[in-house]
Each structure stands twice: as C-alpha cells, then as structure tokens.
Design an enzyme around this catalytic site. Sequence first.
Site, mmCIF file in Angstrom:
data_model
loop_
_atom_site.group_PDB
_atom_site.id
_atom_site.type_symbol
_atom_site.label_atom_id
_atom_site.label_comp_id
_atom_site.label_asym_id
_atom_site.label_seq_id
_atom_site.Cartn_x
_atom_site.Cartn_y
_atom_site.Cartn_z
ATOM 1 N N LYS A 6 -14.055 29.240 39.835
ATOM 2 C CA LYS A 6 -13.516 28.427 40.597
ATOM 3 C C LYS A 6 -11.825 28.557 40.667
ATOM 4 O O LYS A 6 -11.309 28.760 39.404
ATOM 5 C CB LYS A 6 -13.633 27.040 40.189
ATOM 6 C CG LYS A 6 -13.190 25.905 40.743
ATOM 7 C CD LYS A 6 -13.806 24.457 40.150
ATOM 8 C CE LYS A 6 -13.355 23.329 40.781
ATOM 9 N NZ LYS A 6 -13.711 22.098 40.413
ATOM 10 N N ALA B 86 -18.100 28.342 48.208
ATOM 11 C CA ALA B 86 -17.695 27.048 48.700
ATOM 12 C C ALA B 86 -16.181 26.956 48.780
ATOM 13 O O ALA B 86 -15.405 27.739 48.036
ATOM 14 C CB ALA B 86 -18.029 25.933 47.485
ATOM 15 N N SER B 87 -15.681 25.982 49.528
ATOM 16 C CA SER B 87 -14.077 25.850 49.595
ATOM 17 C C SER B 87 -13.959 24.193 49.685
ATOM 18 O O SER B 87 -14.307 23.705 50.767
ATOM 19 C CB SER B 87 -13.449 26.645 50.549
ATOM 20 O OG SER B 87 -12.102 26.430 50.771
ATOM 21 N N ALA B 88 -12.887 23.814 48.920
ATOM 22 C CA ALA B 88 -12.622 22.366 49.172
ATOM 23 C C ALA B 88 -11.235 22.258 49.036
ATOM 24 O O ALA B 88 -10.463 23.361 49.088
ATOM 25 C CB ALA B 88 -13.473 21.651 47.837
ATOM 26 N N SER B 89 -10.570 21.025 48.899
ATOM 27 C CA SER B 89 -9.234 20.841 49.007
ATOM 28 C C SER B 89 -8.146 21.513 48.065
ATOM 29 O O SER B 89 -7.246 22.073 48.319
ATOM 30 C CB SER B 89 -8.830 19.477 49.413
ATOM 31 O OG SER B 89 -9.263 18.763 48.452
ATOM 32 N N ILE B 90 -8.950 21.585 46.665
ATOM 33 C CA ILE B 90 -8.180 21.855 45.607
ATOM 34 C C ILE B 90 -8.454 23.215 45.191
ATOM 35 O O ILE B 90 -7.762 24.039 44.692
ATOM 36 C CB ILE B 90 -8.533 20.805 44.573
ATOM 37 C CG1 ILE B 90 -7.434 19.773 44.675
ATOM 38 C CG2 ILE B 90 -8.250 21.827 43.081
ATOM 39 C CD1 ILE B 90 -7.679 18.676 43.632
ATOM 40 N N ALA B 91 -9.733 23.838 45.491
ATOM 41 C CA ALA B 91 -10.180 25.354 44.928
ATOM 42 C C ALA B 91 -11.144 25.688 45.764
ATOM 43 O O ALA B 91 -11.559 25.065 46.615
ATOM 44 C CB ALA B 91 -10.805 24.853 43.712
ATOM 45 N N ASP C 131 -19.474 12.362 40.763
ATOM 46 C CA ASP C 131 -19.673 12.907 41.830
ATOM 47 C C ASP C 131 -20.875 13.708 42.155
ATOM 48 O O ASP C 131 -20.681 14.973 42.740
ATOM 49 C CB ASP C 131 -18.265 13.663 42.118
ATOM 50 C CG ASP C 131 -18.061 14.105 43.812
ATOM 51 O OD1 ASP C 131 -18.562 13.247 44.377
ATOM 52 O OD2 ASP C 131 -17.501 15.122 43.871
#
Length: 435
Positions: free
Chosen positions: A139, A118-123, A276
């Site tokens: 992470k 997975a890839s999100a804005s922070i990590a 969340d």
Amino acid sequence: MNHMKKNILFDGLRSVARIGETAFVAARAGIKYATEKPSNAKLMRETFESLGSTYIKLGQFIASTPSLFPREYVEEFQGCLDQTPTLPFSYIQEVLAEEFEGRDLNQIFASIDETPLASASIAQVHAARLTTGEDVVIKVQKPGVETILYTDLNVVHWATKMLEKAIPKVKFASLSEIVEEIKIRMVREVDFIEEAQNLDDFVEYLKITNNQAATAPKVYHQFSTRRILTMERLYGVSLTDFDIVKKFAKDPSQVLITAMNTWFGSLMLCKSFHADLHAGNLMLLEDGRIGFIDFGIVGQLNPQVWTACLAFMDALQKTDYTAMAENMLKMGMTKTQIDTQVLAQDLERLFSGVLLADPQEILASKPSDLNDIMLDMVAVGERHGIKFPRDFALLFKQMLYFDRFMRVLAPYTDIYADQRLKMVQTIEPQSLLKH
C-alpha cells in the site's frame, strides 16, 4: 540538505497550487448554483468529489456523523465513494525510492505488478513478491497527499473560523472543534505505522480468542514505513456474490455469522474496531476463512457503550421504552440531569409509528430505514442533551454494511434471531494466560 530544501520548496509550491485549484472549483460550484439551482447538499457533495482526497474524507465524515450534521447532508454524502483515478507506476516508484532511500529495492522485492489492485484517495495498492518468495501487497501513499491534506485542512479551518465570526450562532455547533476532530482522524489515516499497529492488534485478538475461522494480513514491518505498508497477500472473493461464495462455503449464512461474531468480539476485546468493513474489505478466502483487510479506518468504543447498545435493541424488541431510555443514557454523554420518563415518552412517540405491530421488523428493515431510525434516535437524544460518542456513528454504519451482506448471503434468515450469532463476547481467563 539540498534534498530537504528541494522537498520544502516542492511542498510550498504544491500548497500554493492546491489553494488555487480549491478556489477554481469553489468558483465553478458558485456558477453552477446560480445557473442550475441544485440542492445545497447535492452541490456540496459534487464539489467535494471534484476536490479529491481530503474533501472526499470530509464527505464520509459527514455521512457517518448524524449527530453533527443536518439529515439531508448525512443522506446525500452516503454516496461519497473513495474511488480516485490510478496514478502511473512511475509515481509509485518515486515514493518507494524516497522511503527506502539507501536500500536496493531489488533486494526487497523480486517483482512489483505495475497495474494496481486498487486506488483510493490516499493510497494505491500493488501486488508484489518479496525476494524471499512471499506474495505481498504494497500500500503506497500517493505523492503529495500529506501536503494536500494539511493545506486543505488549514483552508477548511480558516473558513470555519471566519464563519464563526460572521455568524456567532454557528459557534454553538462548535465547527472548528469538528474540523479539529477531522484533522486528528485524517492525519492518523496517512500514517501507515498506525495502520500496521491496528492490524497487529487484530491478529493478536484472533490468537487470544483462538479464532481460526478468520484472519488478517501479516505485516512485514521491516519493509513498511509511514508511507508504505507491506502485507501478506490474501487470495479470496468478495462476500457480495452469492454464487461465488457458494463455491467456497457450503452455508453462506455461516460465513456471514463468522464475520459478524469476529467483529462483535473485537468491539469488546480489541483496542479499536474495524470501522469500514464494506464489500471490498471483507473476503472469503480459498481455504474457507474470512479475511479482514484495510485497517485504515478504525473506531474506538468503550465496551460498556456496546453493552448498552445491545440492551437498547433488546428493550426495543420488547417495546420497553423506559429500559430504552436508561440504556440510551449509558450510550451517550450527558452534562445535565435527564428525566428518563420524558425521554421514554419521546422514544415511544418515535418508535410506535415505526414498529406498528411487530418490533422484530425493525431489524429486518432496509439499510435506509435503519439509517433513518438512527438519525431519529440521535435527534431525540440531542433534544435531551445526550451527546453520543463520535464512534457510535461508525458502529451504526458498520451495522448497515452487515445489513447489505445479509441481503446477499442470508436473504431468508433473521440473522439477529440466529442462535449462532454472539453479539457479546468475553475471553476465558485461561486463554489470556497462554498469551
């Protein structure tokens, strides 16, 4: 020392580049506004998404804080998703080398998958295996995230100060206080040591309550830092596919009830609650347990506030507007004396239109309806000088997520009327003594 000087220089250059990028995106948005005339809220959401991590988080903050922002913005930013392009593995290796400086990575990890999970804005999250044989996920914070975060927040802070000077009325909205609040929250989100503590706290809560139907990943503290979090890997499926859930569980509605009971219990018994729990963060494991993952965003709620929320919902079902008003006061903060009868009349005006014949229907409404109800309720409260706790909105957002799960896993069941659901939980004194 040279390494440190080089980092400071890089951070400085990154800051300058970021300010330039922000100015360019803002100018492009200005041109779009002049030529296409989109709605302010839509343009703002699109601009925030172009600006990346910090602004996406700001958008999510707007979406979950209806007591502070206009309705059209709250609704528009509901669609602000934290999905960002993946970074090449070489960047991830760079961060790992920096964080584990002086340690041989080959003595920690036997292998690391180069393709992220997975890839999100922070990590970004990668699967790996420890040299001792355990399957883990790592992470890893993206390079430069902290510098960009501080640069962005300083720009936003400066802009709000200018706005307050230019339009003194804006002071009433205490914009710079809001930015300060966002700053505290976001800085906490880039500290994985704090996230590890949230996980430990939740695992301890499961132990104390002898909850064997749910789990959360074990943290490998010796291989975790502020920018790297190494956790046990859980194998399972998302709760959003009924057919797949059916393969692992005889009764999908029981899966949802177990997840909700575990979460409701954490409101009363944990230092913080998972704020969340969307489809990506709740999974059904192969052994039938519910896995709670990603504790980066948590809320804190006084147990009395949750008890008042439940009493409010109960009064709503009984259409007892006076009891609703009294519990609304217990949920929020007030500086002035409030006439509960006048508040009760306002609530009656608000809800009589919504409820019409059947108050039960309110709990079976679509998520968008529930969101509308919450926005209306907050607006009524504001008019009476009731300020809701910041995390009240996170609580409600989670209820909306559960609403979505219900539509998949228990479409023909009124979950809130189900005897298996326990929205208030306490610990038996003897179980506390054991731990």
